[in-house]
Write an enzyme that holds these catalytic residues in place. Structure first.
Site, short mmCIF file in Angstrom:
data_model
loop_
_atom_site.label_atom_id
_atom_site.label_comp_id
_atom_site.label_asym_id
_atom_site.label_seq_id
_atom_site.Cartn_x
_atom_site.Cartn_y
_atom_site.Cartn_z
N TYR A 94 0.48 -1.87 -11.88
CA TYR A 94 -1.13 -2.08 -12.52
C TYR A 94 -0.99 -1.21 -13.99
O TYR A 94 -2.24 -0.63 -14.15
CB TYR A 94 -1.92 -1.51 -11.29
CG TYR A 94 -1.63 -1.71 -10.13
CD1 TYR A 94 -2.05 -3.07 -9.73
CD2 TYR A 94 -0.95 -1.07 -9.07
CE1 TYR A 94 -2.02 -3.68 -8.31
CE2 TYR A 94 -0.67 -1.80 -7.74
CZ TYR A 94 -1.23 -3.02 -7.67
OH TYR A 94 -0.83 -3.40 -6.21
N ARG A 103 -5.67 2.70 -15.47
CA ARG A 103 -5.89 3.44 -14.51
C ARG A 103 -6.60 4.48 -14.58
O ARG A 103 -7.21 4.94 -13.79
CB ARG A 103 -4.37 3.62 -13.70
CG ARG A 103 -3.56 2.37 -13.21
CD ARG A 103 -2.64 2.70 -12.35
NE ARG A 103 -3.18 2.74 -10.93
CZ ARG A 103 -3.15 4.19 -10.41
NH1 ARG A 103 -2.55 5.14 -10.92
NH2 ARG A 103 -3.64 4.25 -8.94
N CYS A 109 -13.52 3.12 -28.32
CA CYS A 109 -14.94 3.74 -28.38
C CYS A 109 -15.53 3.77 -27.08
O CYS A 109 -16.54 3.05 -26.67
CB CYS A 109 -15.94 2.89 -29.26
SG CYS A 109 -14.96 2.48 -30.71
N GLU A 110 -14.93 4.65 -26.29
CA GLU A 110 -15.70 4.73 -24.92
C GLU A 110 -14.98 6.40 -24.53
O GLU A 110 -13.96 6.57 -24.72
CB GLU A 110 -14.68 3.97 -23.66
CG GLU A 110 -15.19 2.37 -24.21
CD GLU A 110 -15.96 1.75 -22.91
OE1 GLU A 110 -16.44 2.46 -22.11
OE2 GLU A 110 -15.99 0.62 -22.86
N GLY A 155 0.78 -1.29 -0.14
CA GLY A 155 0.10 0.01 -0.17
C GLY A 155 0.84 1.38 0.01
O GLY A 155 0.33 2.33 -0.13
N TYR A 202 -9.86 4.59 -12.38
CA TYR A 202 -9.65 5.45 -11.24
C TYR A 202 -9.48 6.91 -11.45
O TYR A 202 -9.28 7.63 -10.31
CB TYR A 202 -8.69 4.69 -10.22
CG TYR A 202 -8.54 3.43 -10.29
CD1 TYR A 202 -9.34 2.64 -9.67
CD2 TYR A 202 -7.21 2.81 -10.89
CE1 TYR A 202 -8.87 1.30 -9.34
CE2 TYR A 202 -6.92 1.53 -10.78
CZ TYR A 202 -7.77 0.73 -10.06
OH TYR A 202 -7.73 -0.74 -10.00
N GLU A 229 4.21 -6.64 1.66
CA GLU A 229 3.93 -6.90 0.34
C GLU A 229 3.57 -5.68 -0.51
O GLU A 229 2.73 -5.44 -0.96
CB GLU A 229 2.52 -7.75 0.44
CG GLU A 229 2.23 -9.13 1.36
CD GLU A 229 0.93 -9.23 1.53
OE1 GLU A 229 -0.19 -8.57 1.12
OE2 GLU A 229 0.59 -10.58 2.15
N PRO A 230 4.77 -5.22 -0.64
CA PRO A 230 4.72 -3.95 -1.63
C PRO A 230 4.65 -4.18 -3.19
O PRO A 230 5.54 -5.28 -3.67
CB PRO A 230 5.87 -3.29 -1.32
CG PRO A 230 6.99 -4.26 -0.84
CD PRO A 230 6.29 -5.45 -0.46
N GLY A 231 4.10 -3.56 -3.84
CA GLY A 231 3.92 -3.70 -5.21
C GLY A 231 4.26 -2.38 -6.02
O GLY A 231 5.45 -2.14 -6.54
#
Ligand code: LLP
Length: 404
Positions: A367, A307, A338-339, A233, A311, A268-270
């Protein structure tokens, strides 16, 4: 990753050259940044001597994973696929933890068979399932139990996981009941308390609160946990404003916690390991003039990098070749999908751009490729790892033939 005169370089390689040779959209990672991040993380938490398990979901690239292993990290996995890939990358089972609310029997059996360090269970049903499978294999399996500490991570709601309305972990009451149950079991051994309150956390306050909750519950349980897995996190500086999470401060709080408990910390870092290592290079297909703004239509889209659409995340965009010009109109950088959410950023006073110019979207190492898809039947992009002047293709663009 810096400009040398007008050209942007990734280590010793000119980024515009990569775009021309390998074509776009193109993910590029810097090895130097990766090793810097890992060494920095280790340094900040040196006094704690944690087991650092890289969160594979943030970037599951095979070759990157094996580089991360060589730099000393283990793995945090959430599926049999990630577990198999981590083992294949040479990560030792005793450095692997398995999280997730919905592990299937097949996944649990495989994890038991491979003798990984911990299966972090997230519900009573899962504890019972692990016990059943362990019994069938006549084994005693080490597990963790994930607590939902009901702590607000003060991050985006979509990536917040530690509040009681979130599906993750178990409540204090269930946690305490399960400890009593597991103590009596011949087939499972409770070794770890795990938590993870959310992602892209920039302030230490939520972590402080989380540690206080842990203290309360450990005291109540009177149980000696061999490991405390604090999850990941740790937020990074997407805006380039020196806003990273202060790891030193976090370390200080953990050290205080460790004065009371003799236990090994797992992280648990990403994002904090890979986030700023990657760039997504893209070419401008068209520039469409609007009344108030120009649409810069890129060949990268939300399928390549999700992303912003998912988000509303803001990622800096930079030109690969700098000029001393300024556009009077705002630019909206969009993809061809097409969005309407297929857009990356709106920028005022950006340098003047032309069709066929290259730009890069920054900090896409976590990500980014991990969340990419074949939406609109678009092939997944090439990924390159740059180390000094060495260029390694670590994922080859999907061919249309494969897709069709
Ligand atoms: N451990 C657990 C149990 C997790 O659920 C996660 C992330 C991590 C570790 C790693 O967190 P990190 O250090 O990377 O923040 N796709 C979203 C992020 C989702 C995070 C999911 N869990 C994004 O792009 O922001």
């Amino acid at each position: 990753m810096i400009y040398k005169k007008k050209d942007f370089f990734i280590e010793k390689v000119k980024a515009s050259k990569l775009a021309k040779i390998y074509s776009t959209p193109l993910y590029c990672y810097s090895y130097q940044k990766l090793s810097e991040n890992i060494n920095y993380f280790k340094k900040m938490f040196k006094s704690i001597d944690p087991l650092i398990c890289f969160s594979v979901k943030s970037n599951p690239n095979k070759i990157l994973l094996s580089e991360i292993r060589k730099l000393g990290l283990g793995a945090d996995v959430v599926s049999i696929g990630e577990l198999m890939r981590s083992l294949k990358a040479g990560i030792k089972p005793n450095k692997i933890v398995f999280s997730g609310v919905g592990k299937t029997s097949k996944e649990i059996s495989y994890a038991i068979q491979k003798k990984i360090l911990l299966i972090n269970a997230e519900s009573k049903s899962e504890v019972l399932e692990i016990e059943k499978l362990a019994k069938a294999k006549k084994r005693k399996v080490d597990i963790g139990l994930r607590l939902n500490p009901n702590t607000d991570a003060k991050t985006l709601s979509q990536i917040s996981t530690g509040k009681k309305e979130n599906k993750f972990g178990v409540s204090e009451k269930t946690f305490l009941n399960l400890i009593d149950y597991i103590k009596k079991s011949n087939f499972i051994n409770l070794k770890c308390l795990s938590v993870h309150i959310g992602s892209q956390i920039l302030n230490n306050k939520p972590y402080e609160k989380m540690l206080k909750v842990l203290e309360k519950i450990i005291d109540k349980s009177e149980y000696n946990f061999e490991y405390i897995d604090l999850g990941g996190g740790m937020g990074i500086d997407y805006e380039n404003k020196n806003k990273n999470l202060d790891l030193k401060k976090y370390s200080f709080h953990i050290n205080n916690f460790l004065k009371r408990y003799k236990t090994k910390i797992i992280f648990e870092p990403g994002r904090s390991i890979v986030g700023n290592t990657g760039l997504l290079i893209s070419q401008i297909i068209y520039i469409k003039e609007g009344d108030n703004k120009n649409f810069i239509i890129l060949d990268a889209a939300m399928n390549d990098f999700m992303r912003p659409a998912l988000y509303n995340a803001k990622h800096r965009i930079i030109p690969l070749i700098k000029t001393n010009t300024r556009s009077k109109k705002a630019y909206e950088f969009v993809g061809p999908i097409c969005e309407s959410t297929d857009k990356f950023l709106t920028k005022k006073k950006f340098q003047k751009l032309k069709e066929k110019d290259f730009i890069a979207i920054c900090d896409v190492g976590a990500y980014g490729m991990a969340l990419s898809s074949n939406y609109n039947l678009r092939p997944k992009a090439t990924e390159l790892l740059i180390k000094n002047s060495k260029i390694q293709i670590i994922y080859k663009r999907q061919s249309l033939k494969d897709l069709i």
